[in-house]
Write an enzyme that holds these catalytic residues in place. Structure first.
Site, PDB file in Angstrom:
ATOM      1  N   LYS A 239       0.859  -1.186   0.000  1.00  0.00           N
ATOM      2  CA  LYS A 239       0.000   0.000   0.000  1.00  0.00           C
ATOM      3  C   LYS A 239       0.889   1.227   0.000  1.00  0.00           C
ATOM      4  O   LYS A 239       2.031   1.176   0.452  1.00  0.00           O
ATOM      5  CB  LYS A 239      -0.876   0.026   1.258  1.00  0.00           C
ATOM      6  CG  LYS A 239      -2.173   0.757   1.063  1.00  0.00           C
ATOM      7  CD  LYS A 239      -3.154  -0.101   0.295  1.00  0.00           C
ATOM      8  CE  LYS A 239      -4.551   0.431   0.243  1.00  0.00           C
ATOM      9  NZ  LYS A 239      -5.502  -0.626  -0.105  1.00  0.00           N
TER      10      LYS A 239
HETATM   11  N1  GLU Z   1      -7.171  -0.105  -3.116  1.00  0.00           N
HETATM   12  C1  GLU Z   1      -7.903  -1.264  -3.454  1.00  0.00           C
HETATM   13  C2  GLU Z   1      -7.955  -2.213  -2.253  1.00  0.00           C
HETATM   14  O1  GLU Z   1      -7.829  -1.814  -1.120  1.00  0.00           O
HETATM   15  C3  GLU Z   1      -7.432  -1.935  -4.731  1.00  0.00           C
HETATM   16  C4  GLU Z   1      -5.999  -2.319  -4.779  1.00  0.00           C
HETATM   17  C5  GLU Z   1      -5.566  -2.793  -6.170  1.00  0.00           C
HETATM   18  O2  GLU Z   1      -6.374  -2.833  -7.073  1.00  0.00           O
HETATM   19  O3  GLU Z   1      -4.380  -3.092  -6.272  1.00  0.00           O
HETATM   20  O4  GLU Z   1      -8.212  -3.377  -2.386  1.00  0.00           O
END
Ligand code: GLU
Length: 549
Positions: A239
């Site tokens: 993240k």
């Molecule tokens: N931000 C989204 C999540 O928390 C998607 C992450 C992604 O598509 O890599 O799952």
């Protein structure tokens, strides 16, 4: 802890056990241990008042206090000192409950060795330190406690448990960018955290929010690991984030900040390394700027460096609405399992961003009546049902829901406690807590947000028989279609929307069935079951790869 000397307060009424612990700790020189032992809760509380300790080793069954009460009393007296609970073999369950309530670790008396004891002490002190400053986020605490609970229930290998408690790689950068008044340079903090590096490249969104810190980003990275593993995607969790309020920046400022972020992390991201995507406060435009900055640096176009980008730049059909669509596929499975007909069922949706708005749309396409929605500006309620298309048009024009005419308004706590079949938290974290969980009146809690429910609330919901679609399952549609986008990007494929939705439904339905089966087999809640399912895969992978060198 002075001069590598650790002061331990040992609270234990069995003299043999006290002697054993003292003997085991006496062997260690670096760190060395100074053990003060007492036999009762009363004496422990007095000792804590008299002298500072670095850690408390606590037997829960004492002559003057029994069970969790012992833990709560000690914790209340010394909230900042890590506590390791000691339990007998037939009391492991009690020790695990103490860990749920905030104990740092537990040790089973008959199995204590000097290695396991010293290691547990060292890691507990490290975790306590890590919770100050940058790591001090309630979300990181929640992610670690959820993980420890699942690890205990599945009897996870201790080496793996210690390795997964913290991310494998994390970087913090200071990001200067020019404001529109050119003479003004703002500096904000940027983060990228990669939790597990052995499942393939890492994957996870980038969040722009004023509350972002290392702990929050790490919690989100950890959840991405379980989410990808549960979906059987070839990714570890990651993240990113920037501590900034994106609504306070102009489009040009956002672009400059995003390009600076990308260049700061250029060595850490890439189609084979780590692939960002949108998260709270970011969107496909931000992904386009990341793609462009990265491509400018390497000298050719690299669409697979991000997912969730615009379709015209190689984005996947269906990615934008994938999280909401996936959540509704799962609600369909849950409703079938519970025997709730979706036609004319009622739903409350908290959050009307990308996830909340598409969840509301797909739910209403299934015949569900959306009786309330909310965003940062207001909460709207209409018992006869809100028209999702007209809400979307309104938000397109006014940016937020405030002022929408055909509804009453109500406060957030009231909205969350409305009687309904499906409650979708799709906004912020920690919305359902021990304070309101007893009053939530839905049948299915479908988590679109990451971390909307605390561990204490989970227990209450489970006792009350509310069916939870936990975040790592509920919102996994997003990363699943991100995976499709990445596959299409590296192979220059373009799949039609029907194929994407069919594959998405297959993957989610399979993950739902495995999670439900595990929940029923192990008699655990759906969140713990989902985490155990993901953890099994990560553990197998780690053991198969072995440890280098
Ligand atoms: N931000 C989204 C999540 O928390 C998607 C992450 C992604 O598509 O890599 O799952």
């Amino acid at each position: 802890m002075a001069n590598n000397k650790v002061n331990i307060l040992l609270v234990e009424d069995n003299p043999m056990q006290t002697r054993l612990i003292q003997k085991l700790l006496a062997k260690s020189e670096n760190p060395s241990f100074d053990v003060t032992s007492v036999e009762t809760l009363g004496a422990a509380l007095e000792q804590l008042e008299r002298q500072a300790s670095d850690l408390i080793l606590l037997d829960l069954m004492l002559p003057d206090s029994q069970s969790l009460e012992t833990f709560f009393r000690v914790k209340a007296q010394a909230p900042d000192i890590p506590i390791i609970v000691q339990s007998a073999l037939d009391d492991v369950n009690l020790a695990a409950r103490a860990v749920d309530k905030g104990a740092h670790d537990y040790l089973v008396k008959d199995r204590i060795t000097s290695t396991s004891l010293i290691r547990s002490i060292r890691y507990s002190i490290e975790r306590m330190r890590a919770r100050s400053g940058e790591w001090a986020s309630s979300m990181f605490h929640l992610a670690q406690q959820q993980f420890l609970k699942a690890a205990y229930i599945m009897d996870l290998d201790d080496n793996i448990r210690q390795r997964l408690l913290f991310p494998e790689r994390a970087q913090i950068v200071a990001l200067p960018f020019r404001r529109d008044q050119r003479e003004q340079v703002e500096t904000v903090f940027g983060y990228r955290v990669q939790h597990v590096l052995n499942m393939g490249p890492t994957k996870g969104g980038i969040r722009y929010h004023q509350g972002v810190d290392l702990g929050e980003v790490s919690a989100l990275a950890m959840w991405m690991t379980w989410k990808c593993a549960l979906m059987c995607l070839p990714f570890g969790g990651a993240k990113g984030g920037v501590r900034v309020d994106p609504t306070a920046l102009s489009r040009a400022e956002l672009q400059r900040l995003t390009r600076r972020y990308t260049s700061a992390f250029i060595g850490m991201i890439g189609p084979e390394i780590d692939i960002p995507a949108p998260d709270m406060g970011t969107d496909e435009q931000i992904m386009a700027w990341i793609l462009d900055t990265y491509s400018q640096q390497v000298g050719y176009s690299v669409p697979a460096v991000v997912t969730g980008k615009p379709v015209v730049l190689g984005g996947s059909l269906g990615r934008k609405e994938a999280t909401g669509r996936g959540l509704v596929y799962l609600v369909e499975e849950a409703a079938r399992h519970l025997g709730i007909p979706l036609k004319n069922a009622t739903a409350v949706v908290q959050g009307f961003g990308n996830v909340g708005a598409s969840a509301a749309r797909f739910l209403s396409e299934c015949g569900v009546k959306i009786i309330a929605v909310g965003d940062v500006s207001t909460n709207l309620y209409n018992r006869r049902g809100l028209d999702v298309d007209s809400l979307t048009d309104y938000v397109d024009e006014h940016r937020v829901l405030k002022g929408y005419p055909e509804a009453e308004t109500l406060e957030t706590p009231e909205m969350l406690e409305l009687e309904c079949d499906i409650l979708v938290p799709a906004a912020l974290q920690t919305q359902i807590t021990s304070e309101n969980a007893g009053r939530i009146k839905c049948k299915i809690l479908a988590e679109g947000a990451n971390g909307p429910t605390t561990l204490e609330a989970d227990e209450i919901l489970s006792e009350r028989g509310i069916f939870v679609l936990p975040d790592v399952l509920g919102n996994a549609g997003g990363v699943t279609v991100s995976y499709f986008e990445w596959v299409q990007g590296i192979q220059n494929f373009m799949w039609p929307l029907e194929e994407i939705n069919r594959r998405l439904r297959d993957i989610l339905t399979d993950a739902f069935a495995r999670t439900l089966q595990r929940a029923q087999q192990n008699s655990v809640d759906m969140r713990t079951a989902a985490m155990i399912e993901g953890l099994h895969r990560v553990t197998q992978a780690k053991l198969m790869r072995g440890l280098f060198p």
